[in-house]
Design a protein around this motif. Sequence first.
Motif, PDB file in Angstrom:
ATOM      1  N   SER A 103     -60.517 -20.691  68.598  1.00  0.00           N
ATOM      2  CA  SER A 103     -61.675 -20.884  67.732  1.00  0.00           C
ATOM      3  C   SER A 103     -61.416 -20.464  66.290  1.00  0.00           C
ATOM      4  O   SER A 103     -62.155 -20.851  65.387  1.00  0.00           O
ATOM      5  CB  SER A 103     -62.880 -20.115  68.277  1.00  0.00           C
ATOM      6  N   PHE A 104     -60.355 -19.694  66.042  1.00  0.00           N
ATOM      7  CA  PHE A 104     -60.019 -19.335  64.670  1.00  0.00           C
ATOM      8  C   PHE A 104     -59.671 -20.578  63.856  1.00  0.00           C
ATOM      9  O   PHE A 104     -59.937 -20.648  62.656  1.00  0.00           O
ATOM     10  CB  PHE A 104     -58.854 -18.346  64.643  1.00  0.00           C
ATOM     11  N   GLY A 105     -59.052 -21.559  64.492  1.00  0.00           N
ATOM     12  CA  GLY A 105     -58.739 -22.810  63.804  1.00  0.00           C
ATOM     13  C   GLY A 105     -59.992 -23.564  63.412  1.00  0.00           C
ATOM     14  O   GLY A 105     -60.103 -24.079  62.286  1.00  0.00           O
ATOM     15  N   ALA A 106     -60.961 -23.623  64.334  1.00  0.00           N
ATOM     16  CA  ALA A 106     -62.230 -24.294  64.025  1.00  0.00           C
ATOM     17  C   ALA A 106     -62.957 -23.577  62.895  1.00  0.00           C
ATOM     18  O   ALA A 106     -63.515 -24.209  61.988  1.00  0.00           O
ATOM     19  CB  ALA A 106     -63.109 -24.336  65.278  1.00  0.00           C
ATOM     20  N   GLY A 107     -62.927 -22.239  62.930  1.00  0.00           N
ATOM     21  CA  GLY A 107     -63.568 -21.465  61.869  1.00  0.00           C
ATOM     22  C   GLY A 107     -62.927 -21.717  60.521  1.00  0.00           C
ATOM     23  O   GLY A 107     -63.608 -21.828  59.498  1.00  0.00           O
ATOM     24  N   ALA A 108     -61.591 -21.833  60.506  1.00  0.00           N
ATOM     25  CA  ALA A 108     -60.879 -22.078  59.252  1.00  0.00           C
ATOM     26  C   ALA A 108     -61.221 -23.440  58.671  1.00  0.00           C
ATOM     27  O   ALA A 108     -61.455 -23.578  57.465  1.00  0.00           O
ATOM     28  CB  ALA A 108     -59.368 -21.967  59.484  1.00  0.00           C
ATOM     29  N   VAL A 109     -61.262 -24.474  59.520  1.00  0.00           N
ATOM     30  CA  VAL A 109     -61.581 -25.822  59.041  1.00  0.00           C
ATOM     31  C   VAL A 109     -62.991 -25.880  58.471  1.00  0.00           C
ATOM     32  O   VAL A 109     -63.219 -26.442  57.390  1.00  0.00           O
ATOM     33  CB  VAL A 109     -61.421 -26.852  60.188  1.00  0.00           C
ATOM     34  N   ILE A 110     -63.954 -25.297  59.189  1.00  0.00           N
ATOM     35  CA  ILE A 110     -65.343 -25.310  58.710  1.00  0.00           C
ATOM     36  C   ILE A 110     -65.470 -24.520  57.411  1.00  0.00           C
ATOM     37  O   ILE A 110     -66.195 -24.918  56.487  1.00  0.00           O
ATOM     38  CB  ILE A 110     -66.283 -24.758  59.795  1.00  0.00           C
ATOM     39  N   ALA A 111     -64.740 -23.392  57.306  1.00  0.00           N
ATOM     40  CA  ALA A 111     -64.767 -22.610  56.069  1.00  0.00           C
ATOM     41  C   ALA A 111     -64.184 -23.404  54.902  1.00  0.00           C
ATOM     42  O   ALA A 111     -64.704 -23.375  53.780  1.00  0.00           O
ATOM     43  CB  ALA A 111     -63.996 -21.305  56.254  1.00  0.00           C
ATOM     44  N   LEU A 112     -63.114 -24.157  55.159  1.00  0.00           N
ATOM     45  CA  LEU A 112     -62.497 -24.971  54.102  1.00  0.00           C
ATOM     46  C   LEU A 112     -63.414 -26.102  53.666  1.00  0.00           C
ATOM     47  O   LEU A 112     -63.520 -26.406  52.464  1.00  0.00           O
ATOM     48  CB  LEU A 112     -61.159 -25.529  54.589  1.00  0.00           C
ATOM     49  N   ILE A 113     -64.069 -26.745  54.624  1.00  0.00           N
ATOM     50  CA  ILE A 113     -65.026 -27.805  54.287  1.00  0.00           C
ATOM     51  C   ILE A 113     -66.146 -27.230  53.431  1.00  0.00           C
ATOM     52  O   ILE A 113     -66.579 -27.841  52.443  1.00  0.00           O
ATOM     53  CB  ILE A 113     -65.581 -28.453  55.567  1.00  0.00           C
ATOM     54  N   HIS A 114     -66.618 -26.051  53.818  1.00  0.00           N
ATOM     55  CA  HIS A 114     -67.652 -25.359  53.042  1.00  0.00           C
ATOM     56  C   HIS A 114     -67.186 -25.113  51.610  1.00  0.00           C
ATOM     57  O   HIS A 114     -67.909 -25.395  50.647  1.00  0.00           O
ATOM     58  CB  HIS A 114     -67.986 -24.029  53.723  1.00  0.00           C
ATOM     59  N   ASP A 115     -65.955 -24.620  51.449  1.00  0.00           N
ATOM     60  CA  ASP A 115     -65.438 -24.308  50.111  1.00  0.00           C
ATOM     61  C   ASP A 115     -65.327 -25.559  49.240  1.00  0.00           C
ATOM     62  O   ASP A 115     -65.686 -25.544  48.060  1.00  0.00           O
ATOM     63  CB  ASP A 115     -64.071 -23.632  50.227  1.00  0.00           C
ATOM     64  N   VAL A 116     -64.815 -26.635  49.826  1.00  0.00           N
ATOM     65  CA  VAL A 116     -64.669 -27.882  49.072  1.00  0.00           C
ATOM     66  C   VAL A 116     -66.034 -28.417  48.637  1.00  0.00           C
ATOM     67  O   VAL A 116     -66.209 -28.857  47.489  1.00  0.00           O
ATOM     68  CB  VAL A 116     -63.910 -28.941  49.908  1.00  0.00           C
ATOM     69  N   LEU A 117     -67.020 -28.369  49.532  1.00  0.00           N
ATOM     70  CA  LEU A 117     -68.356 -28.853  49.192  1.00  0.00           C
ATOM     71  C   LEU A 117     -69.011 -28.013  48.097  1.00  0.00           C
ATOM     72  O   LEU A 117     -69.660 -28.545  47.196  1.00  0.00           O
ATOM     73  CB  LEU A 117     -69.243 -28.869  50.441  1.00  0.00           C
ATOM     74  N   VAL A 118     -68.817 -26.689  48.158  1.00  0.00           N
ATOM     75  CA  VAL A 118     -69.379 -25.816  47.118  1.00  0.00           C
ATOM     76  C   VAL A 118     -68.740 -26.125  45.767  1.00  0.00           C
ATOM     77  O   VAL A 118     -69.423 -26.217  44.739  1.00  0.00           O
ATOM     78  CB  VAL A 118     -69.192 -24.332  47.484  1.00  0.00           C
ATOM     79  N   VAL A 119     -67.426 -26.314  45.749  1.00  0.00           N
ATOM     80  CA  VAL A 119     -66.727 -26.645  44.508  1.00  0.00           C
ATOM     81  C   VAL A 119     -67.210 -27.986  43.964  1.00  0.00           C
ATOM     82  O   VAL A 119     -67.455 -28.139  42.756  1.00  0.00           O
ATOM     83  CB  VAL A 119     -65.204 -26.664  44.737  1.00  0.00           C
ATOM     84  N   MET A 120     -67.356 -28.976  44.842  1.00  0.00           N
ATOM     85  CA  MET A 120     -67.830 -30.292  44.414  1.00  0.00           C
ATOM     86  C   MET A 120     -69.246 -30.213  43.867  1.00  0.00           C
ATOM     87  O   MET A 120     -69.584 -30.863  42.867  1.00  0.00           O
ATOM     88  CB  MET A 120     -67.777 -31.278  45.593  1.00  0.00           C
ATOM     89  N   CYS A 121     -70.084 -29.403  44.510  1.00  0.00           N
ATOM     90  CA  CYS A 121     -71.459 -29.215  44.036  1.00  0.00           C
ATOM     91  C   CYS A 121     -71.454 -28.634  42.624  1.00  0.00           C
ATOM     92  O   CYS A 121     -72.203 -29.086  41.744  1.00  0.00           O
ATOM     93  CB  CYS A 121     -72.216 -28.299  44.991  1.00  0.00           C
ATOM     94  N   ALA A 122     -70.601 -27.643  42.394  1.00  0.00           N
ATOM     95  CA  ALA A 122     -70.508 -27.025  41.065  1.00  0.00           C
ATOM     96  C   ALA A 122     -70.009 -28.023  40.029  1.00  0.00           C
ATOM     97  O   ALA A 122     -70.482 -28.044  38.882  1.00  0.00           O
ATOM     98  CB  ALA A 122     -69.581 -25.813  41.124  1.00  0.00           C
ATOM     99  N   LEU A 123     -69.061 -28.888  40.414  1.00  0.00           N
ATOM    100  CA  LEU A 123     -68.535 -29.887  39.479  1.00  0.00           C
ATOM    101  C   LEU A 123     -69.579 -30.950  39.147  1.00  0.00           C
ATOM    102  O   LEU A 123     -69.652 -31.436  38.009  1.00  0.00           O
ATOM    103  CB  LEU A 123     -67.281 -30.538  40.061  1.00  0.00           C
ATOM    104  N   VAL A 124     -70.385 -31.336  40.146  1.00  0.00           N
ATOM    105  CA  VAL A 124     -71.442 -32.316  39.890  1.00  0.00           C
ATOM    106  C   VAL A 124     -72.485 -31.737  38.935  1.00  0.00           C
ATOM    107  O   VAL A 124     -72.924 -32.395  37.991  1.00  0.00           O
ATOM    108  CB  VAL A 124     -72.106 -32.758  41.214  1.00  0.00           C
ATOM    109  N   ILE A 125     -72.878 -30.492  39.173  1.00  0.00           N
ATOM    110  CA  ILE A 125     -73.897 -29.858  38.331  1.00  0.00           C
ATOM    111  C   ILE A 125     -73.381 -29.642  36.902  1.00  0.00           C
ATOM    112  O   ILE A 125     -74.080 -29.916  35.931  1.00  0.00           O
ATOM    113  CB  ILE A 125     -74.341 -28.514  38.950  1.00  0.00           C
ATOM    114  N   SER A 126     -72.138 -29.165  36.789  1.00  0.00           N
ATOM    115  CA  SER A 126     -71.575 -28.891  35.460  1.00  0.00           C
ATOM    116  C   SER A 126     -71.147 -30.159  34.739  1.00  0.00           C
ATOM    117  O   SER A 126     -71.051 -30.185  33.509  1.00  0.00           O
ATOM    118  CB  SER A 126     -70.371 -27.956  35.596  1.00  0.00           C
ATOM    119  N   GLN A 127     -70.855 -31.228  35.533  1.00  0.00           N
ATOM    120  CA  GLN A 127     -70.360 -32.499  34.983  1.00  0.00           C
ATOM    121  C   GLN A 127     -69.040 -32.348  34.237  1.00  0.00           C
ATOM    122  O   GLN A 127     -68.732 -33.109  33.314  1.00  0.00           O
ATOM    123  CB  GLN A 127     -71.409 -33.155  34.087  1.00  0.00           C
TER     124      GLN A 127
END
Length: 313
Positions: free
Chosen positions: A165-189
């Motif tokens: 399950s550590f692998g599943a946790g890592a993948v979900i954490a990475l998806i979370h990080d990428v989405l947060v970064v993308m959200c910040a880039l969309v807002i900041s433009q």
Amino acid sequence: MSLQLIRPDINLDFVGKRYFFVALSTLINVLAIVLLFTKGLNYGVDFVGGSVAQIEFSSRTNGDAIQKALAPLDLGEITVQDFGKAGQSFLARFETVKNIGSIGPKLETALDKSYGPGVAKVVRVESVGAKVGSDLRRKGFAAVIIATIFMGVYIAIQFRHVSWSFGAGAVIALIHDVLVVMCALVISQYQFDLTTLAAVLTVIGYSVHDTIIVSDRIREDSTKRRREPIASIMNRAINETLSRTILTSGTAIVVLLSLLAFGGPILRPSAFTLLIGFITGTYSSIYIAGPVVLFWEGDSGRTKTRTGSSRAA
């Protein structure tokens, strides 16, 4: 006597607050997805094709005036945005022209007619074909997806003696990080180009590194306390690595803040991406990867470490 940032016997209840932070992260991720499909990223010429010219002015002006001055050149739709020094540095985007080598002098001639000789100077001109831009965008996002999956597989294999399950946790954490970064880039433009994409891939690597540090401590503790619930072991491991996490992340964040403030407009998008990514990567290693493992194993579940298998391959 050595100086310690955090006392060694600290025992903050990270695991106990996971429900609140998982709910908060879910809300942010949903917002990121909505913004990506509605507002979208501010793609650079690398990903959408076309030409871009950086224009410097000796006096203040605005985007509408620049568009009006360049209209006689018949460059198609022209968009102008501030770049660096407000009112004096701009990026003008337009459709790709056949003879890109001569477009700089033509732009300066058109601007001289409106502003007077020597007021405007074309610093650089770049051009990318529409098909090339589309291919780069597709391959860029594929690189992010593949990197995320393989990082998760790597962690799952490395920590298989504790729990897959550590692998599943890592993948979900990475998806979370990428989405947060993308959200910040969309807002900041901030412009999303190849340099920013490289920063996103760096964020993935950093986030995995931080997750491995915490997971490795969990593995070490689980070999010593096989009868203890995994939730208790996880909370202890996070507290034991907290000082190292703060020092490592804090040092990187200070450097990135300096780049963001003094690095200039060219470095600013990638510095911003790394800054948000390092912060959320540290956060997800504690509040996202761990809760996924607990959800998989159960709060009172025992670790599955086998004797003699506690070392990474």
